[in-house]
Design an enzyme around this catalytic site. Sequence first.
Site, PDB file in Angstrom:
ATOM      1  N   LYS A 158      -7.374  -9.717  -8.885  1.00 28.84           N
ATOM      2  CA  LYS A 158      -8.496 -11.276  -8.075  1.00 28.84           C
ATOM      3  C   LYS A 158      -9.168 -10.146  -7.690  1.00 28.84           C
ATOM      4  O   LYS A 158      -8.657  -9.684  -7.006  1.00 28.84           O
ATOM      5  CB  LYS A 158      -7.743 -11.744  -6.797  1.00 28.84           C
ATOM      6  CG  LYS A 158      -8.289 -12.150  -6.333  1.00 28.84           C
ATOM      7  CD  LYS A 158      -7.933 -12.970  -4.805  1.00 28.84           C
ATOM      8  CE  LYS A 158      -9.227 -11.551  -3.902  1.00 28.84           C
ATOM      9  NZ  LYS A 158     -10.396 -11.739  -4.227  1.00 28.84           N
ATOM     10  N   GLU A 188      -5.383   1.759  -1.147  1.00 27.43           N
ATOM     11  CA  GLU A 188      -6.628   2.128  -1.351  1.00 27.43           C
ATOM     12  C   GLU A 188      -7.391   2.330  -0.546  1.00 27.43           C
ATOM     13  O   GLU A 188      -8.204   1.219  -0.539  1.00 27.43           O
ATOM     14  CB  GLU A 188      -6.657   2.422  -2.633  1.00 27.43           C
ATOM     15  CG  GLU A 188      -7.551   3.920  -3.693  1.00 27.43           C
ATOM     16  CD  GLU A 188      -9.055   3.890  -3.394  1.00 27.43           C
ATOM     17  OE1 GLU A 188      -9.767   4.387  -1.439  1.00 27.43           O
ATOM     18  OE2 GLU A 188      -9.623   3.361  -4.313  1.00 27.43           O
ATOM     19  N   CYS A 231     -15.641   4.889  -2.036  1.00 27.20           N
ATOM     20  CA  CYS A 231     -15.123   4.840  -1.096  1.00 27.20           C
ATOM     21  C   CYS A 231     -14.709   6.275  -0.372  1.00 27.20           C
ATOM     22  O   CYS A 231     -14.690   7.691   0.136  1.00 27.20           O
ATOM     23  CB  CYS A 231     -13.232   4.972  -1.312  1.00 27.20           C
ATOM     24  SG  CYS A 231     -13.230   3.046  -1.407  1.00 27.20           S
ATOM     25  N   GLU A 244     -17.549   5.156   8.269  1.00 30.44           N
ATOM     26  CA  GLU A 244     -17.856   4.912   6.884  1.00 30.44           C
ATOM     27  C   GLU A 244     -18.995   4.213   6.817  1.00 30.44           C
ATOM     28  O   GLU A 244     -19.438   2.955   7.055  1.00 30.44           O
ATOM     29  CB  GLU A 244     -17.018   4.339   5.761  1.00 30.44           C
ATOM     30  CG  GLU A 244     -16.684   3.870   4.533  1.00 30.44           C
ATOM     31  CD  GLU A 244     -15.801   3.930   3.641  1.00 30.44           C
ATOM     32  OE1 GLU A 244     -15.312   2.594   4.154  1.00 30.44           O
ATOM     33  OE2 GLU A 244     -15.377   4.463   2.179  1.00 30.44           O
TER      34      GLU A 244
HETATM   35  C1  SIN Z   1     -13.641   4.012  -4.677  1.00 30.39           C
HETATM   36  O1  SIN Z   1     -14.691   3.961  -4.822  1.00 30.39           O
HETATM   37  O2  SIN Z   1     -12.524   3.707  -4.453  1.00 30.39           O
HETATM   38  C2  SIN Z   1     -13.545   4.962  -6.425  1.00 30.39           C
HETATM   39  C3  SIN Z   1     -14.446   5.762  -6.145  1.00 30.39           C
HETATM   40  C4  SIN Z   1     -13.213   6.671  -7.862  1.00 30.39           C
HETATM   41  O3  SIN Z   1     -12.755   6.030  -8.206  1.00 30.39           O
HETATM   42  O4  SIN Z   1     -13.912   7.523  -7.901  1.00 30.39           O
END
Ligand code: SIN
Length: 484
Positions: free
Chosen positions: A178, A253, A287, A387
């Site tokens: 999804k 994640e 992230c 964040e």
């Molecule tokens: C992400 O922002 O979750 C992935 C970043 C990455 O794979 O470098």
Amino acid sequence: MKTSTEPLNLLNYVNGEWTGKYSATFSIINPATKEIIGTMPDGTKEDVLGAIEGAQAAFEIWRRFTAEDRSNYLEKFYQRIIERKEEIARIITLENGKPLKEARGEVLYAASFVKWYAEEGKRVYGKTIPSKSNGQRIQVLKQPLGVVAAITPWNFPAAMITRKMAPALAAGCTFIVKPPKETPLTAAKLMECADEAGLPSGVVNMVVTPDEVFSETIQTSEEVRKLTFTGSTEVGRLLMKQSADLIKNISLELGGQAPLIVLDDADIEKAIEGTMASKFRNAGQTCICANRLYVQSGIYDAFVSKLKVKIEELQVGNGLEDNVDIGPLINQAGYDKVVRHVEDALKRGAKAEVGGKGYQNDVQDAPFYPPTLLLEAKEDMLCMKEETFGPVVPIQKIESDEEAIRLANDSPFGLAAYYFTESMARGTKFAEALDYGIIGWNHGAPSTAQAPFGGMKQSGLGREGGSEGIEAFLETKYLSIGID
Ligand code: SIN
């Protein structure tokens, strides 16, 4: 700059069929221009159920293919992605906003997972273990988990799908994704590549549907044995609770809040290069991007003045234009969060050395935020605790290694951390002391298909990439053989 492309009206992909032609649709918006760039059908519970049924039937076939056969399919899938690189990159830029050069990099990054797991799937070894009696033999078998459901984010519309899908398929699982409503067109293009590669019907499926429809349907299905998610910690927590009912295998994640430390014996050029690479990728919407900087007093002035020059050189604009480094943020909510973080920092005493104000574009209200350098940051500021997901660099001056480690670890998150030092002894101590799943020592771009990616604490569970990434889709079966 207008997009001047015919809208792409794409469909869901369920059990080898393009579905939803007659369903209600929703529009996908280019964040840089606010134009509609395409439509997708609103997937329903029935679509998700159809995908589960197709994936379950396909699993019984796919799991019996040899690893070599699955590898050959993945190799063809890889070739199709590479052949269609330019087309997919342009779509990524249109729906996500990132500059075309970064979008091209993302397509190669996405393809690299397919290539790597096409090989790794052939190396899923079990083991034999010496038993304590002559009458017994012990074997450990590795087998595919079954049907896998994936929920993927908008910040890497292609790579976050292939990082889950390639190891799942290589392991012998079948897959339902999804994608998010912001970037479903890239996902549909990947499904086209899978279809053209001849993957049997039901092995991969895609349904764009509201989050609650998808999660409720897969969480109550006995057939779906695994859920893999990339997104916020808040949603991850909810998914984890839901998956408790059927004890579903889950990988998460989640959010990060990465510290980046520059120690006074750092090579300053490496530190500047690493900071720029880490911080400004995808306009700071990754992230693992550096969220908060701690710079030691001995190098502080030199580092800040060099970083300022580099930040001022960054070009903000529509990612389709040449030489653009920073595209728009994904939407108004993302923009508002960055504004809130910067305003909070300024109110609490930070100084905007570069940037600090939004809307730098001629498109009315498009969510562009300029690269911003904030000095005199402190622990109590939002940008040092949460964040930001935007192109903002807050810097706090530090004195000692102990202070750097204490501040860096003072977070509920533990995804990525960076530091710069030329000292082997100091660097080794930092690597061991930092509570983070990914560490960049003199390196701002650690992500790669070969290595395990994932976080500690509230940044997630499990790892993607590397040999750990395929393990996440395998069951361990213990076989005890009596031979007397
Ligand atoms: C992400 O922002 O979750 C992935 C970043 C990455 O794979 O470098």
